[in-house]
Design an enzyme around this catalytic site. Structure first.
Site, PDB file in Angstrom:
ATOM      1  N   GLY A 249      27.016   3.152  25.760  1.00 44.31           N
ATOM      2  CA  GLY A 249      28.414   2.674  26.134  1.00 44.31           C
ATOM      3  C   GLY A 249      28.934   1.617  25.113  1.00 44.31           C
TER       4      GLY A 249
ATOM      5  CD  GLU B 231      29.421  -4.573  30.678  1.00 43.91           C
ATOM      6  OE1 GLU B 231      29.136  -5.645  31.148  1.00 43.91           O
ATOM      7  OE2 GLU B 231      28.792  -3.633  30.915  1.00 43.91           O
TER       8      GLU B 231
END
Ligand code: MOS
Length: 745
Positions: free
Chosen positions: A707, A710
């Site tokens: 990912g 974040e």
């Protein structure tokens, strides 16, 4: 697999809808006979409601319903842990009883024909409170301190190795405490819900990052089978954690719609967003670090105190990064919680990691200064090749490359380490750096791909329940399937954000692309096998094709012989030949929470920051940022870059501006609006140089991607604080770094 689109910058397939205003957000759904709800919050921070006189409100023009704790009744038992497949934002049921746990806690909901009527009626409520004890500051509630159990299965308090021996072996010791304030996600789109009932089925348009989670909660709340609840969220105007749990406003909108037999809409006000739907906890973090003269860390203790709510135990897991980021054999983590009269804190972009790495990376910088070692060098000397917590190797780690490339792009070798030594006229210049890290999560998804005829040849639809919360999921899935199936992007549609589609995890924990793209790719592969089978059975020159898949290519909507691309057949012709309306396939990915038996999955990065400080007024301007990330293969270069940039901008906010404050005497939020809760604007954001080490992590998933949502924020606040120290010689250990902390008196 052909990779025409993956690994390139691809424009958003939903871009046109967004810029033309045809993308519909929750509050924009207009259902027939719709009425409007307004929530009323408590004006005291603790105590109870003595009475609520609703008479005047009930008789006000247009008012249809007034709900208070007296007439709301109980909802079914709802899950309050995300591992249950959905979670309420607070453990306590909405309008459950007369207890007041925090300012703003909903004490009434008014539904009227028009929003203005509901708001006026709210002003007519006569509420008598019995004020009781409350605390909104850590210092005022020390007696409530307790130790939380764990965070997603990870212990929060433990020791590994021998801490005492480690400190004994140290030549230097650092013992400093760092403080971070409450912060809020501040999504541009306020939380909003439109609920309606028809034939015993509840339909909810909700601004959410988890339609399936909302469905789980609502089914439990109304004692319905899940298939009787449909939650839709085609578009979201930001979330960053604040829309992962199902808020009280969602349950109450559904209840009011049920009572009235009409659709009900509710949109939270900005103050309600800032105080009633989660926030990042305040943290107080003590770091004790022992090190040898050569920089080797011999011991590290990380103690964190953060706040939670009266009835909940949400923990800002700030020790989650310090336990794994450096090679430290002797390590201890300890986390404690203090109960405050505030709404339950919640996830906010890189929950735990962001404040944890501010403290860790500030401490590392202080250690570097103490030892007289360059901060990048110090990190290199303590580099971990295996996860020091689990002992397993990282699946794919290129952090050293991030340091090297970042330092080079920034020009770090030109740095004079002496604080205050670099100037531009009357501006002090500071250069600081920090490591970034965030775990690789897969939370699991079922993805369906359908191939069907259209006027421009066969087209594919890829679908799953997960929402595109602004990250670019529509584009990501469409481009994955376009590449996998050999179709032009215009011939792939994506359907998302609808709980009637296949199961999908929360759009959180930076997991959704890593969870869905491999499944979309696998489902596409099944369709290709099916196409080949049909070709073998029906098309001239394709006999036995299904047993020699490697001899064929799928491109531009046709199956072709690799050796002679002119011998090909269009997908739509294969559908016709087989008398099929469509071909459909489904594939899934299984959850991985940061590690399995073999590997630790973790993303890394490095930030290099330049600040310019005007010492006479303490004003810090971030003038340059260079960030390099290691997140596996980057699928859509444009969307990923946006995520990195957004995370970094969040980090500038945390470093210099953001702080949600309460009036300690009265328990009221002091800055619950965007005029007083400051977030970065364009003038605060410099040119940001983002790049990445594009090494796929196939140990993690078949697309090799981790990912990107974040990691951008992690480490930024420390890099800025470290740069401020380098510019001024002043070490600010409590965020945000406001001018008052830099003006020497
Ligand atoms: Mo993100 S804070 O996991 O939604």
């Amino acid at each position: 697999m052909a990779t025409a689109l993956i690994g390139t910058p691809v424009n958003r397939v939903d871009g046109r809808k967004k810029v033309t205003g045809t993308a519909q957000y929750a509050a924009e759904f207009v259902l027939g006979e719709m009425c409007h709800a307004v929530l009323v919050g408590s004006s005291i921070a603790g105590g109870k409601i003595r009475s609520i006189n609703t008479k005047a409100a009930e008789h006000a023009p247009g008012v249809l319903l007034v709900l208070t704790h007296v007439n709301t009744g109980r909802f079914g038992d709802m899950p309050d842990d995300m591992m249950a497949g959905g979670t309420t934002a607070e453990k306590r049921q909405p309008l459950a009883d007369d207890r007041i746990l925090h300012t703003g806690q909903y004490v009434a909901m008014i539904v009227a024909e028009r929003m203005e009527q509901a708001r006026y009626a709210a002003s007519l409520l006569a509420i008598e409170y019995e004020a009781g004890h409350f605390a909104v500051a850590l210092d005022d509630a020390q007696e409530t301190k307790f130790k939380p159990d764990n965070f997603m299965g990870e212990p929060l308090t433990f020791e590994r190795g021998d801490l005492n021996a480690g400190f004994k072996a140290a030549d230097v010791k650092l013992d400093e405490t760092y403080v971070t304030p409450s912060e809020h996600s501040c999504a541009l789109e306020p939380h909003a819900t439109v609920a309606s009932w028809s034939d015993g089925t509840l339909t909810v348009y909700n601004s959410t990052q988890w339609v399936m989670g909302d469905r789980t909660v609502l089914a439990a709340a109304f004692s319905l089978p899940p298939e009787k609840v449909r939650v839709l969220c085609p578009f979201t105007g930001g979330m960053f954690g604040s829309k992962g749990a199902t808020g009280a406003h969602v349950m109450l909108a559904a209840l009011a719609a049920q009572r009235l037999g009409r659709p009900v809409k509710i949109v939270l006000s900005r103050p309600q967003v800032l105080t009633d739907v989660g926030h990042r906890s305040e943290t107080v973090q003590r770091f004790e670090i022992g090190a040898k003269h050569d920089g080797a860390i011999t011991a590290m203790r990380h103690h964190v105190t953060s706040h939670t709510a009266l009835d909940d135990d949400f923990t800002e897991a700030a020790t989650i990064s310090s336990r794994i980021l450096y090679k430290v054999d002797n390590y201890a983590a300890e986390q404690e919680l203090i109960r405050l009269n505030v709404v339950r804190p919640s996830w906010m972009r890189a929950p735990g990691e962001a404040p944890g790495q501010y403290a860790l990376e500030s401490a590392l910088d202080e250690l570097a200064v103490k030892l007289g070692i360059d901060p990048v060098d110090l990190r290199r000397r303590n580099h971990a090749t295996v996860n020091p917590q689990t002992g397993t190797p990282f699946s794919s780690k290129h952090l050293l490359d991030c340091y090297t490339r970042g330092a080079e792009r920034f020009g770090w070798s030109e740095r004079n380490p002496k604080p205050g030594s670099m100037r531009d006229g009357d501006r002090l210049i500071g250069w600081g750096m920090a490591t970034a890290t965030y775990p690789g999560y897969l939370m699991g998804a079922d993805v369906k791909v359908r191939l069907e005829p259209s006027t421009s040849g066969a087209r594919a639809i890829v679908s799953t329940a997960g929402s595109d919360v602004g990250t670019g999921m529509y584009t990501m899935l469409a481009m994955t399937v376009a590449d996998a199936l050999g179709l032009p992007l215009e011939r792939v549609g994506a359907e998302l954000g609808d709980s009637s589609l296949t199961q999908c995890a929360v759009a959180g924990g930076s997991n959704l692309t890593a969870s869905t793209a491999p499944a979309a790719n696998d489902a596409s592969a099944q369709i290709k096998r099916e196409l080949l089978k049909i070709a073998a059975e029906t098309a001239d020159g394709f006999t036995g094709a299904e047993n020699h898949a490697e001899e064929f290519v799928f491109q531009n909507g046709r199956v072709a012989h690799r050796s002679d691309l002119t011998r090909s057949i269009a997908y739509e012709d294969l559908l016709t030949a087989a008398s099929r309306d469509s071909l459909e396939a489904q594939a899934q990915t299984q959850p991985i929470f940061g590690h399995n038996d073999k590997f630790s999955f973790q993303s890394f990065g490095a930030h290099f920051v330049e600040v310019r400080v005007r010492p006479e007024i303490g004003k810090v301007q971030v003038s340059r940022i260079v960030s390099v990330f290691d997140c596996g293969r980057i699928l859509n270069h444009k969307a990923a870059r946006s995520q990195f940039l957004g995370g970094i901008v969040f980090g500038i906010g945390a470093a210099l501006l953001e702080e949600l404050t309460y009036d300690r005497e009265h328990g009221q939020p002091a800055n619950a609006d965007l005029a007083e809760y400051l977030v970065p604007v364009h003038a605060d954001v410099p040119d940001i140089d983002v790049s990445w080490i594009d090494e796929p992590d196939f140990n993690f998933n078949s697309m090799g991607c981790r990912g990107v949502g974040e990691i951008g924020i992690t480490g930024v606040a420390a890099a800025i604080a470290n740069a401020v120290y380098h510019a001024t010689g002043i070490r600010v250990r409590d965020l945000p770094i406001t001018p008052d902390k830099l003006v020497r008196t």
